[in-house]
Design an enzyme around this catalytic site. Structure first.
Site, PDB file in Angstrom:
ATOM      1  N   ARG A 110     -17.397 -31.669 -21.018  1.00 24.41           N
ATOM      2  CA  ARG A 110     -17.709 -30.365 -20.436  1.00 24.41           C
ATOM      3  C   ARG A 110     -17.058 -30.283 -19.050  1.00 24.41           C
ATOM      4  O   ARG A 110     -17.002 -31.281 -18.317  1.00 24.41           O
ATOM      5  CB  ARG A 110     -19.228 -30.260 -20.297  1.00 24.41           C
ATOM      6  CG  ARG A 110     -19.750 -28.954 -19.747  1.00 24.41           C
ATOM      7  CD  ARG A 110     -19.610 -27.837 -20.713  1.00 24.41           C
ATOM      8  NE  ARG A 110     -20.469 -26.710 -20.381  1.00 24.41           N
ATOM      9  CZ  ARG A 110     -20.292 -25.506 -20.898  1.00 24.41           C
ATOM     10  NH1 ARG A 110     -19.325 -25.258 -21.760  1.00 24.41           N
ATOM     11  NH2 ARG A 110     -21.105 -24.525 -20.583  1.00 24.41           N
ATOM     12  N   THR A 382     -15.151 -19.341 -28.551  1.00 21.68           N
ATOM     13  CA  THR A 382     -15.197 -20.797 -28.498  1.00 21.68           C
ATOM     14  C   THR A 382     -14.632 -21.186 -29.849  1.00 21.68           C
ATOM     15  O   THR A 382     -14.384 -20.329 -30.670  1.00 21.68           O
ATOM     16  CB  THR A 382     -16.656 -21.233 -28.310  1.00 21.68           C
ATOM     17  OG1 THR A 382     -17.044 -20.790 -27.027  1.00 21.68           O
ATOM     18  CG2 THR A 382     -16.872 -22.724 -28.435  1.00 21.68           C
ATOM     19  N   THR A 400     -14.222 -25.087 -25.922  1.00 15.13           N
ATOM     20  CA  THR A 400     -14.200 -23.714 -25.430  1.00 15.13           C
ATOM     21  C   THR A 400     -13.487 -23.546 -24.095  1.00 15.13           C
ATOM     22  O   THR A 400     -13.359 -24.497 -23.322  1.00 15.13           O
ATOM     23  CB  THR A 400     -15.652 -23.192 -25.263  1.00 15.13           C
ATOM     24  OG1 THR A 400     -15.630 -21.803 -25.002  1.00 15.13           O
ATOM     25  CG2 THR A 400     -16.388 -23.902 -24.155  1.00 15.13           C
ATOM     26  N   ASN A 402     -14.755 -20.755 -22.705  1.00 16.01           N
ATOM     27  CA  ASN A 402     -15.865 -19.833 -22.492  1.00 16.01           C
ATOM     28  C   ASN A 402     -15.502 -18.467 -23.073  1.00 16.01           C
ATOM     29  O   ASN A 402     -15.576 -18.276 -24.261  1.00 16.01           O
ATOM     30  CB  ASN A 402     -16.299 -19.742 -21.030  1.00 16.01           C
ATOM     31  CG  ASN A 402     -17.655 -19.046 -20.917  1.00 16.01           C
ATOM     32  OD1 ASN A 402     -18.405 -19.013 -21.894  1.00 16.01           O
ATOM     33  ND2 ASN A 402     -17.969 -18.484 -19.769  1.00 16.01           N
ATOM     34  N   ASP A 424     -21.191 -20.130 -16.952  1.00 15.09           N
ATOM     35  CA  ASP A 424     -22.302 -20.715 -17.715  1.00 15.09           C
ATOM     36  C   ASP A 424     -23.367 -21.331 -16.803  1.00 15.09           C
ATOM     37  O   ASP A 424     -24.440 -21.719 -17.262  1.00 15.09           O
ATOM     38  CB  ASP A 424     -21.790 -21.768 -18.709  1.00 15.09           C
ATOM     39  CG  ASP A 424     -21.417 -21.140 -20.053  1.00 15.09           C
ATOM     40  OD1 ASP A 424     -21.748 -19.960 -20.266  1.00 15.09           O
ATOM     41  OD2 ASP A 424     -20.798 -21.827 -20.883  1.00 15.09           O
ATOM     42  N   SER A 453     -24.593 -25.612 -21.637  1.00 19.73           N
ATOM     43  CA  SER A 453     -23.822 -25.044 -22.746  1.00 19.73           C
ATOM     44  C   SER A 453     -24.721 -24.788 -23.950  1.00 19.73           C
ATOM     45  O   SER A 453     -25.789 -25.385 -24.073  1.00 19.73           O
ATOM     46  CB  SER A 453     -22.740 -26.051 -23.145  1.00 19.73           C
ATOM     47  OG  SER A 453     -22.075 -25.626 -24.310  1.00 19.73           O
ATOM     48  N   SER A 454     -24.270 -23.912 -24.817  1.00 20.70           N
ATOM     49  CA  SER A 454     -24.980 -23.702 -26.086  1.00 20.70           C
ATOM     50  C   SER A 454     -24.306 -24.443 -27.237  1.00 20.70           C
ATOM     51  O   SER A 454     -24.833 -24.469 -28.352  1.00 20.70           O
ATOM     52  CB  SER A 454     -24.984 -22.210 -26.443  1.00 20.70           C
ATOM     53  OG  SER A 454     -25.688 -21.487 -25.485  1.00 20.70           O
ATOM     54  N   GLY A 474     -19.817 -18.711 -30.406  1.00 24.87           N
ATOM     55  CA  GLY A 474     -20.748 -17.576 -30.369  1.00 24.87           C
ATOM     56  C   GLY A 474     -21.662 -17.533 -29.165  1.00 24.87           C
ATOM     57  O   GLY A 474     -22.708 -16.892 -29.214  1.00 24.87           O
ATOM     58  N   GLY A 475     -21.286 -18.239 -28.070  1.00 27.36           N
ATOM     59  CA  GLY A 475     -22.121 -18.186 -26.868  1.00 27.36           C
ATOM     60  C   GLY A 475     -23.534 -18.635 -27.205  1.00 27.36           C
ATOM     61  O   GLY A 475     -23.742 -19.612 -27.933  1.00 27.36           O
TER      62      GLY A 475
HETATM   63  O1  DON Z   1     -20.699 -23.474 -23.629  1.00 29.68           O
HETATM   64  C1  DON Z   1     -21.156 -22.379 -23.942  1.00 29.68           C
HETATM   65  O2  DON Z   1     -22.299 -22.224 -24.331  1.00 29.68           O
HETATM   66  C2  DON Z   1     -20.268 -21.162 -23.885  1.00 29.68           C
HETATM   67  N1  DON Z   1     -19.259 -21.350 -22.887  1.00 29.68           N
HETATM   68  C3  DON Z   1     -19.710 -20.919 -25.238  1.00 29.68           C
HETATM   69  C4  DON Z   1     -18.855 -19.690 -25.298  1.00 29.68           C
HETATM   70  C5  DON Z   1     -18.597 -19.218 -26.659  1.00 29.68           C
HETATM   71  O3  DON Z   1     -19.136 -19.682 -27.623  1.00 29.68           O
HETATM   72  C6  DON Z   1     -17.667 -18.083 -26.763  1.00 29.68           C
HETATM   73  N2  DON Z   1     -17.709 -17.506 -28.047  1.00 29.68           N
HETATM   74  N3  DON Z   1     -18.289 -16.504 -28.277  1.00 29.68           N
END
Ligand code: DON
Length: 569
Positions: A110, A382, A400, A402, A424, A453-454, A474-475
């Site tokens: 990360r 991502t 990712t 982001n 984030d 992070s997710s 998917g954030g």
């Molecule tokens: O690490 C994370 O949770 C985010 N930066 C992920 C971003 C992501 O999945 C973008 N896609 N929609």
């Protein structure tokens, strides 16, 4: 089962260009003519990723004697070329590995906050959050981790790194043809690329990009060659580091040469927990998935979700209430354990899960505390890929920048996008990030700290052998999508194909609403509304890549929501 997911989609992507001198691996993959395959079955190995060329390269590596880890490294490097929106060397990610010898490994690469970062760096004089700065351009970037992570993975590889990176170099140097979706995506980012770059990148074009255009990335090829020849130092020191620091200085960036030189990936203790007769291996903090996934699985374990039925209003309500509780904890407790004491043991215990579900009412909507709500964007930028081989190695990787194309800033002369991962962090308590997630002290900015992070790359074992490899972009929807996919497979006994492609839904405590994909039936939405839920239709949720293995058979399924493609044999 939708027939369209079963067959190969031929892409009209032909070019007369010649690929010139190539490695054996690159020679086996034609970057000017390729097909998207939504599903493969096999018995030897599989790779499912966001791009057909990257999946194919992983398989060719395996056919040449590489294991799943070799394939994962080559796939990740190829994605950095063919999937610039999220595949990356300027971002970070997590890798979860199940080795054939029975051990589990998790690698955290990360991004980190630069040394010059501080808690209030995105607040103006009045204390207002400036999300424009945390989400775009030079100041939004954390110190990239991907290359350090790949070199940590090399410990488990069997082929030399030079061989694994060469296909990516060839793809960058000679080019590959882009798909319809890629052309659309690049066209929609032209203005933002122009705004946040000091040196015009190859992604900016005077006329519209179209399917079949060849994308050549010479600067990126040279950067990859420096990494091939000098290893980790080819990125974190010397010419590449110098180009990054120069790029920072041309605008408001703060990443220093020292930040780069000091960056280290971390092998962390994997999260391993039982779900009924299965064992689930996932990524620990700074992945919130390492806390939320066990929490949610424990909360559902003793509930009759199977009786309720897939996508019944009752099942959606139960899972929503579970998600609400888990995400409320995320906002309050979770952050980088190297900087903040997180009560992980308690949060992930079965007793705590039972306690949290005490006030669950199967007839009625719960409510979340009403504070500022954010909106959840619909781009899925991502990227996740899943890999397995015949020896019992399995690799689950989510990586990712982001947002789509990260900060939108390409390092001048080095040819790669930098992330906008600083967003984030919780830039101010209660202020939602670009995925609507709120946080507080636990996830406040500090120099050298990793942002929460997710991303939840996960492997499920059955009878102690890899059974499911899963993950998604998917954030904030990532963890709920992984949760839902596991419930679909482990409880509803769905095929991998259905678990990937059936409609998904999501609740994240705040905003207090259930997001549903278009295919969630109106009748289910109405029943949920009658219970008191706000139901909001949104675009796609995630792009889940699943490999399922049983009795020596491999089923690898790429999400129908994008260009994602499976390869295997
Ligand atoms: O690490 C994370 O949770 C985010 N930066 C992920 C971003 C992501 O999945 C973008 N896609 N929609």
């Amino acid at each position: 089962m939708k027939a369209s997911y079963l067959y190969t989609f031929p892409l009209v992507l032909l070019s007369t260009a010649c690929f010139g001198q190539r490695t054996a691996i690159a020679a086996a993959v034609n970057p000017y003519e390729y097909t998207i395959q939504k599903k493969i079955t096999g018995s030897t190995g599989a790779v499912v990723s966001a791009h057909p060329l990257a999946s194919e390269i992983g398989i060719v590596v395996m056919k040449q004697g590489g294991n799943a880890i070799d394939a994962a490294i080559a796939t990740q490097l190829a994605l950095a070329v063919v999937y610039p929106a999220a595949g990356n060397i300027g971002g970070g990610g997590f890798t979860v590995i199940r080795l054939a010898n029975g051990s589990n490994v998790t690698i955290d690469y990360r991004e980190k906050a630069p040394a010059k970062a501080n808690r209030d760096m995105y607040l103006d004089k009045q204390g207002n959050a400036q999300t424009e700065l945390s989400q775009n351009g030079h100041l939004s970037s954390g110190v990239p981790g991907t290359i350090a992570g790949l070199f940590d993975c090399m410990k488990y590889a069997s082929l030399p790194f030079k061989k694994l990176i060469q296909p990516a170099i060839d793809l960058a140097e000679k080019g590959f043809v882009i798909t319809e979706a890629e052309a659309r995506s690049l066209n929609s980012h032209q203005a933002i690329f122009t705004k946040y770059n000091t040196v015009t990148p190859v992604f900016v074009k005077q006329t519209n990009w179209k399917a079949g255009d060849t994308l050549v990335q010479r600067d990126l090829a040279n950067t990859l060659k420096r990494i091939r020849d000098k290893g980790k130092a080819g990125f974190y020191e010397g010419e590449t580091a110098r180009l990054i620091v120069e790029e920072m200085k041309r605008a408001n960036g703060i990443i220093s040469y020292d930040d780069l030189k000091k960056y280290e990936a971390k092998e962390r203790e994997p999260v391993v927990f039982d779900y009924k007769t299965y064992k689930i291996i996932t990524m620990p903090l700074p992945s919130s998935g390492g806390v939320l996934l066990p929490q949610m699985m424990h909360m559902i374990e003793d509930k009759p979700v199977k009786e309720y039925g897939f996508l019944s209003a009752q099942a959606v309500q139960l899972m929503t209430e579970i998600e609400r509780r888990a995400y409320a904890d995320r906002a309050k407790f979770l952050g980088d354990v190297d900087f903040y004491k997180v009560p992980v043991k308690k949060l992930t215990s079965k007793a705590y899960a039972a306690e949290r579900m005490k006030d669950y009412n199967p007839q009625m909507a719960g409510t979340s505390q009403a504070i500022q709500a954010g909106t959840i964007p619909e781009s899925e930028e991502t990227t996740h890929f899943s890999v397995c081989d015949k020896n019992g190695n399995a690799v689950s990787v989510t990586t990712t920048l982001n947002g789509g194309y990260g900060s939108s800033t390409v390092v001048g002369g080095a040819g790669f996008f930098l992330n906008n991962e600083m967003d984030d962090f919780s830039i101010k308590p209660g202020v939602p990030n670009m995925y609507g997630a709120v946080g507080a002290d636990a996830n406040a900015i500090a120099p050298g700290k990793r942002m929460l992070s997710s991303m939840t790359p996960t492997i499920v074992l059955k009878n102690n052998k890899p059974y499911v490899v899963v993950g998604t972009p998917g954030g904030t929807t990532i963890t709920t999508s992984v949760f839902q996919t596991l419930v679909d497979i482990l409880e509803f006994e769905m095929s991998a194909e259905d678990a990937v492609n059936k409609p998904k839904f999501h609740h994240q405590w705040l905003p207090d609403q259930i997001d549903v994909e278009a295919a969630v039936p109106q009748a289910v939405r109405q029943q949920l509304q009658q219970m008191g839920y706000k139901v909001i239709q949104r675009g796609n949720i995630g792009r889940t890549e699943v490999i399922k293995m049983e009795n020596g058979q491999i089923e690898a399924v790429a999400d129908g929501r994008g260009d994602d493609s499976a390869a295997g044999y």
